[in-house]
Motif scaffolding. Structure first.
Motif, PDB file in Angstrom:
ATOM      1  N   ASN C 240      -6.959 -18.779   0.821  1.00 48.43           N
ATOM      2  CA  ASN C 240      -8.103 -19.244   1.598  1.00 48.43           C
ATOM      3  C   ASN C 240      -8.273 -18.456   2.891  1.00 48.43           C
ATOM      4  O   ASN C 240      -8.534 -19.005   3.955  1.00 48.43           O
ATOM      5  CB  ASN C 240      -7.971 -20.726   1.941  1.00 48.43           C
ATOM      6  N   GLY C 241      -8.021 -17.127   2.809  1.00 48.30           N
ATOM      7  CA  GLY C 241      -8.233 -16.267   3.968  1.00 48.30           C
ATOM      8  C   GLY C 241      -7.105 -16.267   4.975  1.00 48.30           C
ATOM      9  O   GLY C 241      -7.158 -15.529   5.956  1.00 48.30           O
ATOM     10  N   ARG C 242      -6.058 -17.074   4.757  1.00 50.15           N
ATOM     11  CA  ARG C 242      -4.965 -17.087   5.740  1.00 50.15           C
ATOM     12  C   ARG C 242      -3.700 -16.503   5.130  1.00 50.15           C
ATOM     13  O   ARG C 242      -3.393 -16.727   3.964  1.00 50.15           O
ATOM     14  CB  ARG C 242      -4.709 -18.521   6.220  1.00 50.15           C
ATOM     15  N   LEU C 243      -2.949 -15.770   5.980  1.00 47.75           N
ATOM     16  CA  LEU C 243      -1.710 -15.161   5.500  1.00 47.75           C
ATOM     17  C   LEU C 243      -0.646 -16.226   5.312  1.00 47.75           C
ATOM     18  O   LEU C 243      -0.533 -17.150   6.103  1.00 47.75           O
ATOM     19  CB  LEU C 243      -1.189 -14.150   6.518  1.00 47.75           C
ATOM     20  N   VAL C 244       0.136 -16.073   4.276  1.00 52.71           N
ATOM     21  CA  VAL C 244       1.232 -16.989   4.032  1.00 52.71           C
ATOM     22  C   VAL C 244       2.285 -16.248   3.218  1.00 52.71           C
ATOM     23  O   VAL C 244       1.978 -15.289   2.502  1.00 52.71           O
ATOM     24  CB  VAL C 244       0.723 -18.263   3.306  1.00 52.71           C
ATOM     25  N   ARG C 245       3.558 -16.643   3.401  1.00 53.48           N
ATOM     26  CA  ARG C 245       4.606 -15.989   2.614  1.00 53.48           C
ATOM     27  C   ARG C 245       4.552 -16.550   1.190  1.00 53.48           C
ATOM     28  O   ARG C 245       4.396 -17.776   1.007  1.00 53.48           O
ATOM     29  CB  ARG C 245       5.976 -16.275   3.210  1.00 53.48           C
ATOM     30  N   PRO C 246       4.736 -15.719   0.174  1.00 53.23           N
ATOM     31  CA  PRO C 246       4.610 -16.180  -1.216  1.00 53.23           C
ATOM     32  C   PRO C 246       5.597 -17.294  -1.577  1.00 53.23           C
ATOM     33  O   PRO C 246       5.315 -18.104  -2.455  1.00 53.23           O
ATOM     34  CB  PRO C 246       4.900 -14.930  -2.041  1.00 53.23           C
ATOM     35  N   ASN C 281     -10.430 -18.973  -6.578  1.00 51.17           N
ATOM     36  CA  ASN C 281     -11.810 -18.734  -6.133  1.00 51.17           C
ATOM     37  C   ASN C 281     -12.180 -17.254  -6.173  1.00 51.17           C
ATOM     38  O   ASN C 281     -12.732 -16.708  -5.226  1.00 51.17           O
ATOM     39  CB  ASN C 281     -12.025 -19.264  -4.699  1.00 51.17           C
ATOM     40  N   GLY C 282     -11.747 -16.575  -7.230  1.00 56.85           N
ATOM     41  CA  GLY C 282     -12.112 -15.166  -7.398  1.00 56.85           C
ATOM     42  C   GLY C 282     -11.250 -14.185  -6.636  1.00 56.85           C
ATOM     43  O   GLY C 282     -11.492 -12.981  -6.704  1.00 56.85           O
ATOM     44  N   SER C 283     -10.224 -14.637  -5.856  1.00 62.19           N
ATOM     45  CA  SER C 283      -9.368 -13.653  -5.196  1.00 62.19           C
ATOM     46  C   SER C 283      -7.918 -13.801  -5.679  1.00 62.19           C
ATOM     47  O   SER C 283      -7.499 -14.877  -6.100  1.00 62.19           O
ATOM     48  CB  SER C 283      -9.460 -13.782  -3.677  1.00 62.19           C
ATOM     49  N   ASP C 284      -7.196 -12.640  -5.585  1.00 66.21           N
ATOM     50  CA  ASP C 284      -5.820 -12.616  -6.079  1.00 66.21           C
ATOM     51  C   ASP C 284      -4.872 -13.247  -5.073  1.00 66.21           C
ATOM     52  O   ASP C 284      -4.946 -12.980  -3.886  1.00 66.21           O
ATOM     53  CB  ASP C 284      -5.371 -11.164  -6.323  1.00 66.21           C
ATOM     54  N   VAL C 285      -3.962 -14.087  -5.589  1.00 66.49           N
ATOM     55  CA  VAL C 285      -2.914 -14.690  -4.775  1.00 66.49           C
ATOM     56  C   VAL C 285      -1.648 -14.564  -5.592  1.00 66.49           C
ATOM     57  O   VAL C 285      -1.699 -14.635  -6.826  1.00 66.49           O
ATOM     58  CB  VAL C 285      -3.205 -16.183  -4.514  1.00 66.49           C
ATOM     59  N   GLY C 302      -3.315 -17.883 -18.233  1.00 68.53           N
ATOM     60  CA  GLY C 302      -4.415 -18.711 -18.717  1.00 68.53           C
ATOM     61  C   GLY C 302      -4.289 -20.160 -18.319  1.00 68.53           C
ATOM     62  O   GLY C 302      -5.293 -20.876 -18.275  1.00 68.53           O
ATOM     63  N   SER C 303      -3.079 -20.622 -17.983  1.00 71.79           N
ATOM     64  CA  SER C 303      -2.943 -22.041 -17.648  1.00 71.79           C
ATOM     65  C   SER C 303      -3.488 -22.308 -16.244  1.00 71.79           C
ATOM     66  O   SER C 303      -3.621 -21.412 -15.420  1.00 71.79           O
ATOM     67  CB  SER C 303      -1.482 -22.483 -17.756  1.00 71.79           C
ATOM     68  N   THR C 304      -3.820 -23.555 -15.994  1.00 71.20           N
ATOM     69  CA  THR C 304      -4.395 -23.949 -14.717  1.00 71.20           C
ATOM     70  C   THR C 304      -3.356 -24.706 -13.902  1.00 71.20           C
ATOM     71  O   THR C 304      -2.666 -25.578 -14.415  1.00 71.20           O
ATOM     72  CB  THR C 304      -5.634 -24.839 -14.943  1.00 71.20           C
ATOM     73  N   VAL C 305      -3.232 -24.305 -12.607  1.00 68.86           N
ATOM     74  CA  VAL C 305      -2.307 -25.011 -11.711  1.00 68.86           C
ATOM     75  C   VAL C 305      -3.031 -25.285 -10.394  1.00 68.86           C
ATOM     76  O   VAL C 305      -4.164 -24.846 -10.189  1.00 68.86           O
ATOM     77  CB  VAL C 305      -1.033 -24.188 -11.423  1.00 68.86           C
ATOM     78  N   TYR C 306      -2.349 -26.030  -9.510  1.00 68.10           N
ATOM     79  CA  TYR C 306      -2.910 -26.297  -8.177  1.00 68.10           C
ATOM     80  C   TYR C 306      -1.935 -25.729  -7.163  1.00 68.10           C
ATOM     81  O   TYR C 306      -0.719 -25.860  -7.306  1.00 68.10           O
ATOM     82  CB  TYR C 306      -3.142 -27.784  -7.988  1.00 68.10           C
ATOM     83  N   VAL C 307      -2.465 -25.031  -6.152  1.00 67.52           N
ATOM     84  CA  VAL C 307      -1.607 -24.337  -5.193  1.00 67.52           C
ATOM     85  C   VAL C 307      -1.951 -24.757  -3.765  1.00 67.52           C
ATOM     86  O   VAL C 307      -3.111 -24.977  -3.420  1.00 67.52           O
ATOM     87  CB  VAL C 307      -1.732 -22.803  -5.383  1.00 67.52           C
ATOM     88  N   ARG C 308      -0.862 -24.954  -2.939  1.00 69.77           N
ATOM     89  CA  ARG C 308      -1.086 -25.203  -1.518  1.00 69.77           C
ATOM     90  C   ARG C 308       0.108 -24.666  -0.732  1.00 69.77           C
ATOM     91  O   ARG C 308       1.183 -24.436  -1.300  1.00 69.77           O
ATOM     92  CB  ARG C 308      -1.267 -26.694  -1.254  1.00 69.77           C
ATOM     93  N   ALA C 309      -0.098 -24.436   0.576  1.00 74.32           N
ATOM     94  CA  ALA C 309       0.992 -23.990   1.433  1.00 74.32           C
ATOM     95  C   ALA C 309       1.876 -25.176   1.728  1.00 74.32           C
ATOM     96  O   ALA C 309       1.388 -26.294   1.936  1.00 74.32           O
ATOM     97  CB  ALA C 309       0.443 -23.400   2.729  1.00 74.32           C
TER      98      ALA C 309
END
Lengths: 269, 274, 328
Positions: C240-246, C281-285, C302-309
């Motif tokens: 979402n436009g913010r830097l974060v460690r993987p 949302n169309g960008s690589d993470v 292909g599977s769907t997951v939910y991601v958050r910091a």
């Protein structure tokens, strides 16, 4: 198979042409003058190079060549350090002008010196009043010799200075060495072979200089006559033995130079 | 972002060794002025003392004109011969091997080390009036030509040789694998790579031949309109107290030399870019 | 403070190498100047050594204004990336050089050089020429040479940059130990963040001729001042436009507060850890997870997951929407 045969044939042909060219142009003539000089033994040669005139010419030659080489060595070190290690306005100009003497005819160099330092010129006249004769005297011969051999030391030092870089010198500074200490203990040892090579080239060129010295010396026998001028004079006076003997001596110096050049040659260090 | 300058590059040091630099620069400038700049300017000045028309009159006397024509034509011939023979010798020295090659390699430099007057004398022993092979070139144009070939021998060999050593043999093998004949490989692969070196060697030979004096003085016999080259002509004019005439021809020689020197600079920059 | 650099500016023609740089280096510390090449760190080191003159600003060493002093009189030890070995001198004479310049008695020189060669484990090589040493040995010789004159500060310019990876790792452990033994204030330049984190007490991050942040390795890693520092010191990705460690990203099987939907593009197993490439949302993470959680979530392309910091995720103090390079 056919291709290989053609290659071998071509190779032989090329080798033959190269060797024939070198033989006719270089090896046979040089060999012949040695043979002519020594065909009656060693003593005529020794006699010819130890006449009073020849010995005097040798002394003049050595005086002029050594003085010129010392001057060009000091200049060569200074100029190459300036060109490689410092930035100043006119650097490219200096760099270009140093090569100029290589493209100028020795006779033109001599003429140029006469026009500036001759007795009837303002500078030459003033110097004459101070008791310094340049033209038809040793100073002019030294300047002429310096002129023709000027680029030789610089041109050997510049690439080596560029190659060794500045890190060793900077390391010496940080260890407390002053600029003269750094030069003597770090830079000079690093460039010593190139310097030796340049000095050998400059000395050989100086010993053999003919045209420029012929113009400015006035060719005064027993005073300003160098070995090369002596060779010309003896040949024109039909003393071929004398001319050949001194020529052979100069050729021997040239061969010693070649051996020294092979020893000091940059790529073989 | 522009590249960072190399550490220890000149700008950083300008402020450091101020006094030493100034002293060295003063010495170098004085030295160059006394020995090269003032004298050479004097020639140009002397040549133009009598104005442009005087200069023109001096360089178009029949003798001056013929000597300059001869010198330039001979120098061109010398440069062309060296381009062919120098390249050939360099090739043999690099790609061939035979007993005595090393000695030959060292001997190539002999004309550099040998005093020019001795070079002339050496040639006269083989091609002079007492020639053991009965070929007398003394006092002829071919004699002067041979003398010039002798003193310029190392130039092309020594410029082409290092390039040939560095030349990547893979390129030639690749061309051969693509079906190119040996002649084609030489013409399309080797020659273009050698060209800058060959041209530089040719230009150096030309400049040297143009200015040569010592080796030609004995063999040419100094015959005006026949064997007299420019340097010998200038020398005679000086001895005859025609300094202005000498300066005029010298100016022409200087001009041509400068052009050649510039050409060599251009060739070198061109070859560095490639 | 052992070294006090204040408001230094330095230009090379149009290129600004140092732009108003101020930094203090504590007595006895081991400090890294870290940053991309062309960032000014080597120039700063050379300004401290007196090998470059700053256009403005001052350099103080041990309380004395050294700005106008030539390098000869700063009493600094300087180690060059390419060793700057005096090629024509033996290892012994190289190390003795500074002492000979200072005209110390012969016996003292001999003893001191012997000690130093033992310190750098080159006592058996005293009579060799530098050309007979390996790269790592040459660099140790250069270090002994710099230490021989008992410098106020030791400066090392990319000291391990010319060495191969294995020797490099050995030497940096060794440098750390040496510093603990000798305690001389040491500053070294590196573009390798791992090397800086491994060896230094304090890291000065530089880019574009400016200082980005100064701090201990932990401070820099956990509290990066900006995007640049954060991305220079470790792996980052952008959510979402913010830097974060993987490794600060959580993957969830079902929607949750703060989590966004993502589709898995690729799952790469790298031994214990798993690298999951997502499209959000169309960008690589990309996310770094353990093998356990990867298996638990049954991740495949292909599977769907939910991601958050995660709540403890590290964020730069000054977030920016600009790209990292532009912050320098």
């Amino acid at each position: 198979m056919v291709g290989a045969a053609v290659t071998t044939k071509t190779k032989w042909a090329l080798r033959l042409v190269a060797l024939l060219y070198l033989a006719l142009l270089l090896i046979v003539p040089v060999g012949l003058i040695f043979w002519r000089t020594f065909q009656h033994g060693f003593s005529p040669f020794w006699h010819s190079i130890t006449t009073h005139e020849a010995l005097h010419a040798l002394r003049v030659t050595l005086e002029v060549a050594i003085t010129a080489t010392v001057l060009n060595t000091v200049f060569g070190i200074t100029a190459s350090l300036l060109i490689v290690r410092h930035a100043f306005p006119g650097k490219r100009l200096l760099n270009a002008l140093i090569d100029l003497p290589l493209a100028v005819s020795p006779v033109v160099a001599g003429l140029a010196l006469i026009l500036i330092y001759g007795r009837l010129t303002p500078i030459g006249g003033w110097l004459g009043h101070q008791g310094v004769n340049v033209i038809f005297a040793l100073p002019g011969m030294v300047i002429a010799t310096v002129f023709v051999s000027l680029p030789l030391v610089v041109r050997e030092l510049v690439p080596v200075l560029e190659e060794i870089g500045t890190e060793q010198e900077q390391a010496a500074w940080t260890l407390g060495a002053s600029a003269p200490q750094t030069f003597r203990r770090i830079t000079l040892p690093a460039i010593r072979w190139a310097l030796a090579y340049g000095i050998v080239l400059a000395l050989a060129r100086s010993l053999g200089e003919f045209g420029a010295v012929a113009v400015v010396s006035g060719k005064v026998v027993g005073q300003t006559q160098t070995l090369t001028l002596y060779v010309e004079q003896q040949y024109q006076n039909f003393d071929k033995t004398g001319a050949y003997a001194v020529s052979v001596m100069l050729a021997m110096i040239a061969i010693v130079t070649l051996i020294a050049m092979t020893l000091f040659r940059p790529k073989e260090r | 972002m522009p590249p960072a300058p190399r550490p220890g590059s000149a700008p950083g040091q300008r402020t450091r060794a101020g006094a030493g630099t100034a002293l060295g620069l003063g010495f170098a400038t004085l030295y160059m002025s006394i020995i090269v700049l003032l004298p050479l300017s004097a020639i140009v000045w002397k040549a133009h003392q009598a104005g442009w028309s005087g200069f023109w009159a001096d360089v178009t006397t029949p003798e001056a004109w013929s000597t300059m024509k001869l010198t330039i034509l001979l120098s061109i011939a010398v440069a062309l011969t060296n381009i062919v023979m120098g390249t050939l010798i360099a090739w043999v020295l690099v790609r061939d091997s035979f007993p005595g090659k090393r000695v030959m390699d060292v001997l190539i430099d002999l004309p550099f080390a040998l005093p020019t007057i001795v070079a002339g004398l050496v040639l006269l022993t083989l091609y002079g009036p007492t020639s053991p092979i009965h070929v007398t070139l003394a006092y002829t144009r071919p004699g002067v030509f041979v003398a010039l070939l002798f003193v310029t021998l190392p130039f092309c060999v020594r410029t082409v040789q290092p390039v040939l050593i560095e030349l990547d043999r893979d390129m030639e093998e690749a061309a051969a694998s693509l079906g190119a004949s040996r002649i084609t490989i030489f013409r399309r692969i080797v020659l273009p790579n050698l060209m800058p070196a060959i041209l530089a060697g040719g230009a150096l030979s030309f400049a040297r031949a143009l200015s040569e004096y010592g080796s030609t003085v004995l063999i040419s016999g100094n015959i005006p309109f026949k064997t007299q080259v420019a340097s010998v002509h200038i020398f005679n004019q000086i001895e005859n107290d025609n300094v202005t005439g000498a300066a005029a021809v010298a100016t022409v020689l200087l001009g041509v030399s400068l052009i050649v020197l510039l050409a060599i600079g251009v060739i070198q920059r061109w070859s560095v870019r490639r | 403070m052992a070294i006090d650099v204040s408001h230094i500016d330095k230009r090379f023609g149009d290129f600004v190498a140092l732009d108003d740089v101020t930094v203090e280096i504590a007595d006895g510390s081991l400090t890294a100047l870290l940053g991309p090449s062309g960032g000014g760190k080597s120039t700063l080191l050379r300004v401290i050594a007196g090998l470059e003159q700053p256009d403005s600003g001052t350099v103080t060493i041990n309380g004395n204004d050294a700005t106008k002093l030539p390098p000869q009189r700063r009493n600094v030890g300087f180690v060059f990336q390419h060793y700057a070995a005096f090629k024509h001198m033996s290892v012994f004479r190289n190390v003795a050089f500074g002492l000979e310049i200072r005209k110390r008695p012969k016996r003292e020189i001999k003893q001191r050089v012997q000690e130093l060669l033992e310190l750098v484990h080159l006592e058996a090589f005293a009579d060799r020429l530098p050309s007979q040493l390996s790269g790592g040995q040459r660099q140790r010789m250069a270090l002994a040479r710099a230490l021989a004159v008992q410098p106020n500060v030791l400066l090392l310019d990319e000291p391990f940059g010319a060495l191969d990876a294995q020797v490099r790792k050995e030497l940096r452990v060794w440098l750390r130990r040496l510093h603990d033994e000798v305690h001389v204030t040491t500053v070294f330049v590196t573009h390798d963040q791992e090397e800086a984190m491994d060896v230094a007490d304090e890291i000065v991050v530089m880019a574009g001729g400016r200082i980005e942040q100064i701090g201990s390795p932990d401070e820099l890693y956990e509290r990066p001042a900006n995007d640049f520092v954060m991305s220079f010191l470790g792996p980052v990705t952008r959510l979402n436009g913010r830097l974060v460690r993987p490794h600060d990203l959580e993957l969830l099987a079902s929607a949750a507060p703060g989590a966004v939907e993502a589709s898995v593009v690729r799952v790469v197993r790298l031994g214990f850890e798993v690298r999951v490439e997502l499209l959000v949302n169309g960008s690589d993470v990309w996310v770094q997870v353990t093998r356990d959680s990867s298996e638990r979530l049954e991740l495949h392309s292909g599977s769907t997951v939910y991601v958050r910091a995660s709540e403890t995720a590290i964020r730069p103090a000054v977030p920016s929407i600009a790209t990292p390079a532009a912050s320098g």
